[in-house]
Design an enzyme around this catalytic site. Sequence first.
Site, PDB file in Angstrom:
ATOM      1  N   ASN A   9      35.443  40.561  55.207  1.00 43.83           N
ATOM      2  CA  ASN A   9      35.130  40.955  56.502  1.00 43.83           C
ATOM      3  C   ASN A   9      36.663  40.299  57.335  1.00 43.83           C
ATOM      4  O   ASN A   9      36.703  38.988  57.454  1.00 43.83           O
ATOM      5  CB  ASN A   9      34.002  40.109  57.140  1.00 43.83           C
ATOM      6  CG  ASN A   9      33.881  40.394  58.535  1.00 43.83           C
ATOM      7  OD1 ASN A   9      34.625  41.126  59.185  1.00 43.83           O
ATOM      8  ND2 ASN A   9      33.108  39.372  59.309  1.00 43.83           N
ATOM      9  N   LYS A  11      37.203  40.454  60.413  1.00 43.50           N
ATOM     10  CA  LYS A  11      37.038  40.024  61.864  1.00 43.50           C
ATOM     11  C   LYS A  11      38.125  40.951  62.845  1.00 43.50           C
ATOM     12  O   LYS A  11      38.540  41.760  62.134  1.00 43.50           O
ATOM     13  CB  LYS A  11      36.994  38.718  61.848  1.00 43.50           C
ATOM     14  CG  LYS A  11      35.907  38.205  60.807  1.00 43.50           C
ATOM     15  CD  LYS A  11      35.498  36.864  60.950  1.00 43.50           C
ATOM     16  CE  LYS A  11      34.521  36.293  60.257  1.00 43.50           C
ATOM     17  NZ  LYS A  11      33.924  35.013  60.501  1.00 43.50           N
ATOM     18  N   HIS A  96      25.986  40.230  62.553  1.00 48.24           N
ATOM     19  CA  HIS A  96      26.821  38.780  62.178  1.00 48.24           C
ATOM     20  C   HIS A  96      26.644  37.891  63.315  1.00 48.24           C
ATOM     21  O   HIS A  96      26.691  38.050  64.546  1.00 48.24           O
ATOM     22  CB  HIS A  96      28.373  39.376  62.145  1.00 48.24           C
ATOM     23  CG  HIS A  96      29.297  38.265  61.439  1.00 48.24           C
ATOM     24  ND1 HIS A  96      29.326  37.075  62.217  1.00 48.24           N
ATOM     25  CD2 HIS A  96      29.652  38.090  60.339  1.00 48.24           C
ATOM     26  CE1 HIS A  96      30.328  36.205  61.587  1.00 48.24           C
ATOM     27  NE2 HIS A  96      30.474  36.772  60.131  1.00 48.24           N
ATOM     28  N   GLU A  98      28.484  35.970  64.905  1.00 48.36           N
ATOM     29  CA  GLU A  98      29.291  35.912  65.917  1.00 48.36           C
ATOM     30  C   GLU A  98      28.948  37.201  67.184  1.00 48.36           C
ATOM     31  O   GLU A  98      29.170  36.865  68.163  1.00 48.36           O
ATOM     32  CB  GLU A  98      30.839  36.374  65.410  1.00 48.36           C
ATOM     33  CG  GLU A  98      31.109  34.951  64.707  1.00 48.36           C
ATOM     34  CD  GLU A  98      32.467  35.237  63.690  1.00 48.36           C
ATOM     35  OE1 GLU A  98      32.910  34.489  62.903  1.00 48.36           O
ATOM     36  OE2 GLU A  98      32.977  36.534  63.428  1.00 48.36           O
ATOM     37  N   GLU A 163      24.319  33.951  55.918  1.00 48.86           N
ATOM     38  CA  GLU A 163      25.274  33.086  56.301  1.00 48.86           C
ATOM     39  C   GLU A 163      24.925  31.964  57.344  1.00 48.86           C
ATOM     40  O   GLU A 163      24.717  32.324  58.586  1.00 48.86           O
ATOM     41  CB  GLU A 163      26.498  34.303  57.070  1.00 48.86           C
ATOM     42  CG  GLU A 163      27.037  35.035  56.370  1.00 48.86           C
ATOM     43  CD  GLU A 163      28.389  35.749  56.796  1.00 48.86           C
ATOM     44  OE1 GLU A 163      29.335  35.670  56.378  1.00 48.86           O
ATOM     45  OE2 GLU A 163      28.257  36.268  57.917  1.00 48.86           O
ATOM     46  N   GLY A 169      33.527  29.737  58.761  1.00 50.59           N
ATOM     47  CA  GLY A 169      34.878  29.362  59.566  1.00 50.59           C
ATOM     48  C   GLY A 169      35.229  27.735  59.414  1.00 50.59           C
ATOM     49  O   GLY A 169      36.046  27.420  60.022  1.00 50.59           O
ATOM     50  N   SER A 208      32.366  29.860  54.298  1.00 51.08           N
ATOM     51  CA  SER A 208      33.521  29.256  53.448  1.00 51.08           C
ATOM     52  C   SER A 208      33.472  29.422  52.095  1.00 51.08           C
ATOM     53  O   SER A 208      33.735  28.395  51.442  1.00 51.08           O
ATOM     54  CB  SER A 208      33.405  27.792  54.034  1.00 51.08           C
ATOM     55  OG  SER A 208      33.519  27.640  55.435  1.00 51.08           O
TER      56      SER A 208
END
Length: 249
Positions: A9, A11, A96, A98, A163, A169, A208
């Site tokens: 991904n 992003k 996701h 985010e 996730e 991240g 990660s």
Amino acid sequence: MAKPIIIGNWKMNGLSEEADHIVSALLTYAEQNHNFAPTVICPPFTQLYHIRKHVKNTPYVLGAQDCHIAEKGAYTGDISAAMLKDVGAEYVILGHSERRAEHKESNELVNKKAVAAYKSGLLPIVCIGETKEERDSNQYKDVIANQIKGSLPEHFNGLVAYEPVWAIGTGVSAKNEDIAEVILFIREKLVAQYGENGKKTPILYGGSVKPNNVKDIFAIPELGGVLVGGVSLIPEDFLQLVTIAQDFI
């Protein structure tokens, strides 16, 4: 685990020069290696058609990072699943963390997006996972159970990506025993919701993932692959994941 899938991904990263650099390295690898793990590249919308021209007739598959629930219409700035399919995408990441956090996407909306993806011939990769606060307060199983129930449509043949939000991240991956516990919990919920089909749904881990920890992650029972973020922008590291996955095919 058979044939782990690796999904990168990007992003909101990847201007044309950077995209060319990454894809060039991936193509060189494909020329030198055959029969490697299924590998999906999910660049930003702006790079999909450009990359499609390069990866056509290679082992790499294109994916997108989101889609709208409608096939077309007056939705300025949005992209439909049909448009993604038209430019060569085969997968789409949905829900996701985010987007759930920054765009306030609900389970119901993610569910509708998954349905739209199906109708256009895309395989949805539905993301689920708890925040640090939910983990620390021992609510994580309730959160994940609600996300599975609410985000996955009645007939689901896509992928589920676990996730944990606190590991995305941050450079800190969840402990393998914690990942294993949640993966088995997700499998139980999928079987309860879909019966025999729930036993076949690939369950991925993201958070990660790096070359120095992916081998142990791949060894977790019921794990079907990994969804990686930042590492997918570093060709040498991303391709190490692909290489390590060969031991698990």
